[in-house]
Design a protein around this motif. Structure first.
Motif, PDB file in Angstrom:
ATOM      1  N   SER A  56      43.540  12.480 -36.414  1.00  0.00           N
ATOM      2  CA  SER A  56      42.139  12.251 -36.078  1.00  0.00           C
ATOM      3  C   SER A  56      41.504  13.619 -35.898  1.00  0.00           C
ATOM      4  O   SER A  56      41.986  14.432 -35.091  1.00  0.00           O
ATOM      5  CB  SER A  56      42.006  11.436 -34.782  1.00  0.00           C
ATOM      6  OG  SER A  56      42.630  10.176 -34.907  1.00  0.00           O
ATOM      7  N   CYS A  57      40.455  13.899 -36.666  1.00  0.00           N
ATOM      8  CA  CYS A  57      39.865  15.229 -36.580  1.00  0.00           C
ATOM      9  C   CYS A  57      38.422  15.221 -37.071  1.00  0.00           C
ATOM     10  O   CYS A  57      37.952  14.251 -37.671  1.00  0.00           O
ATOM     11  CB  CYS A  57      40.681  16.239 -37.381  1.00  0.00           C
ATOM     12  SG  CYS A  57      40.647  15.986 -39.171  1.00  0.00           S
ATOM     13  N   ASP A  58      37.741  16.338 -36.841  1.00  0.00           N
ATOM     14  CA  ASP A  58      36.374  16.521 -37.307  1.00  0.00           C
ATOM     15  C   ASP A  58      36.367  16.775 -38.815  1.00  0.00           C
ATOM     16  O   ASP A  58      37.430  16.925 -39.440  1.00  0.00           O
ATOM     17  CB  ASP A  58      35.721  17.694 -36.565  1.00  0.00           C
ATOM     18  CG  ASP A  58      35.591  17.428 -35.074  1.00  0.00           C
ATOM     19  OD1 ASP A  58      35.471  16.245 -34.703  1.00  0.00           O
ATOM     20  OD2 ASP A  58      35.608  18.393 -34.289  1.00  0.00           O
ATOM     21  N   GLY A  59      35.173  16.845 -39.397  1.00  0.00           N
ATOM     22  CA  GLY A  59      35.044  17.016 -40.834  1.00  0.00           C
ATOM     23  C   GLY A  59      35.680  18.299 -41.342  1.00  0.00           C
ATOM     24  O   GLY A  59      35.624  19.347 -40.689  1.00  0.00           O
ATOM     25  N   LEU A  60      36.296  18.213 -42.539  1.00  0.00           N
ATOM     26  CA  LEU A  60      36.943  19.383 -43.133  1.00  0.00           C
ATOM     27  C   LEU A  60      37.195  19.159 -44.618  1.00  0.00           C
ATOM     28  O   LEU A  60      36.943  18.070 -45.164  1.00  0.00           O
ATOM     29  CB  LEU A  60      38.261  19.705 -42.418  1.00  0.00           C
ATOM     30  CG  LEU A  60      39.249  18.587 -42.067  1.00  0.00           C
ATOM     31  CD1 LEU A  60      39.747  17.845 -43.263  1.00  0.00           C
ATOM     32  CD2 LEU A  60      40.406  19.150 -41.254  1.00  0.00           C
ATOM     33  N   LEU A  61      37.712  20.188 -45.256  1.00  0.00           N
ATOM     34  CA  LEU A  61      38.080  20.152 -46.670  1.00  0.00           C
ATOM     35  C   LEU A  61      39.453  20.784 -46.827  1.00  0.00           C
ATOM     36  O   LEU A  61      39.695  21.888 -46.337  1.00  0.00           O
ATOM     37  CB  LEU A  61      37.056  20.932 -47.508  1.00  0.00           C
ATOM     38  CG  LEU A  61      37.442  21.287 -48.949  1.00  0.00           C
ATOM     39  CD1 LEU A  61      37.514  20.045 -49.823  1.00  0.00           C
ATOM     40  CD2 LEU A  61      36.457  22.292 -49.539  1.00  0.00           C
ATOM     41  N   TYR A  62      40.372  20.059 -47.495  1.00  0.00           N
ATOM     42  CA  TYR A  62      41.686  20.601 -47.825  1.00  0.00           C
ATOM     43  C   TYR A  62      41.709  20.983 -49.296  1.00  0.00           C
ATOM     44  O   TYR A  62      41.189  20.249 -50.143  1.00  0.00           O
ATOM     45  CB  TYR A  62      42.794  19.568 -47.595  1.00  0.00           C
ATOM     46  CG  TYR A  62      42.973  19.123 -46.167  1.00  0.00           C
ATOM     47  CD1 TYR A  62      43.364  20.021 -45.184  1.00  0.00           C
ATOM     48  CD2 TYR A  62      42.788  17.787 -45.805  1.00  0.00           C
ATOM     49  CE1 TYR A  62      43.548  19.606 -43.870  1.00  0.00           C
ATOM     50  CE2 TYR A  62      42.969  17.366 -44.502  1.00  0.00           C
ATOM     51  CZ  TYR A  62      43.354  18.280 -43.533  1.00  0.00           C
ATOM     52  OH  TYR A  62      43.536  17.861 -42.241  1.00  0.00           O
TER      53      TYR A  62
END
Length: 323
Positions: A56-62
């Motif tokens: 569960s986490c905030d918005g991001l890009l991998y």
């Protein structure tokens, strides 16, 4: 294992999260929507060769780049189940999105981008590509596809991932391994009937016949009498036509059956089960033990016993899980 990452003013959240996802899945570059306030929690469990996790986490890009897997010898698939918001994914020529109520397939042996702009919770199953391939064929046919999980076996699969995560801390090692194999079988059942996984290199009709024949073989490997005539009859096509379909793949039907049986034997030999080599060979259609050992060595470069010993040594060293 469990990781909790929260920005505390030291600027360590980004490196902490990157380390957590690389340990749980595989090496990735990460870009955060808001680096200064990022928060995330990631928890994972090993189920033998399979692993599941919830983050569960905030918005991001991998981003998974070629340099991340050039030295890797074993590839894996990630099956992502979004819970709160839509996720986006791009790999090769395919781009897609997946909303809650579905699941997404990602190949780890090819570059990709994965993102969600809003805070999200994800269940993720990690499975060795070889285990999936032995059950449904080439994994490139399912990469970057999303599947509806609102009904049928796909819904059951997703529910079982969540249920397993809720109970895994109370399971013995052998029960965890059994749960992992159960999730693997449900995953493959969920995707094998989708026509999008048919081989696009041949005509749709021929692809359908070949796909049906290959799947019939995978489903009946334990039958010691399984052979070309039985496959052709079960698929409603002539033996000559079936042989031509396989010859276009530069492999005989007999060779395909033999290799799939050997793959399943190798899978069982690596598992932590008290079953003899002879029992495993017989279960997968090999009645002649010495012939089985010769074929196994030819295919894998080692004996069945050596495979079992190596897997046991890995487990003792703490390296037997997929997480």
């Amino acid at each position: 294992m469990k990781y909790t990452v929260q920005q505390d003013g030291s600027g360590s959240a980004a490196s902490d999260w990157r380390r957590a996802v690389s340990t749980t899945y595989f090496p990735l570059d990460v870009e955060f929507r808001n680096t200064n306030s990022f928060r995330g929690t990631l928890e994972g469990w090993s189920l033998g060769d399979i692993a599941i996790s919830r983050n569960s986490c905030d918005g991001l890009l991998y981003r998974r780049h070629r340099r991340h897997f050039l030295q890797e010898t074993d590839s894996s698939l990630l099956i992502t189940i979004p819970e709160l918001a839509e996720v986006g994914f791009s790999q090769g020529s395919r781009s897609t999105s997946c909303a809650p109520g579905g699941f997404l397939v990602e190949r780890g042996d090819a570059p990709y981008e994965f993102w969600h702009g809003k805070p999200n919770s994800l269940w993720v199953l990690k499975a060795p590509s070889a285990l999936v391939r032995s059950r449904i064929g080439p994994t490139d046919r399912i990469a970057a596809l999303n599947f509806d999980a609102t009904s049928g076996v796909a819904s059951y699969f997703v529910d079982m991932v969540r249920t397993t995560g809720a109970h895994v801390d109370h399971l013995s090692p052998s029960a965890r391994e059994a749960a992992g194999l159960h999730l693997l079988e449900l995953l493959c059942l969920s995707i094998r009937s989708d026509e999008r996984v048919l081989d696009s290199n041949v005509s749709s009709i021929r692809a359908a016949h070949l796909h049906r024949a290959e799947q019939y073989i995978r489903d009946n490997l334990k039958d010691p009498d399984l052979g070309p005539a039985q496959v052709a009859e079960a698929c409603g096509i002539s033996l000559r036509y079936l042989q031509r379909l396989f010859s276009e793949r530069e492999q005989s039907i007999i060779g395909f059956i033999r290799d799939k049986r050997l793959n399943r034997c190798a899978e069982e030999l690596r598992a932590a089960r008290a079953v003899s080599v002879a029992e495993i060979a017989y279960r997968w259609g090999f009645s002649d033990q010495s012939r089985f050992s010769r074929l196994y060595r030819t295919r894998f470069g080692c004996t069945p016993t050596e495979t079992r010993r190596a897997a046991a040594a890995e487990r003792e060293a703490g390296g037997g899980g997929a997480a």
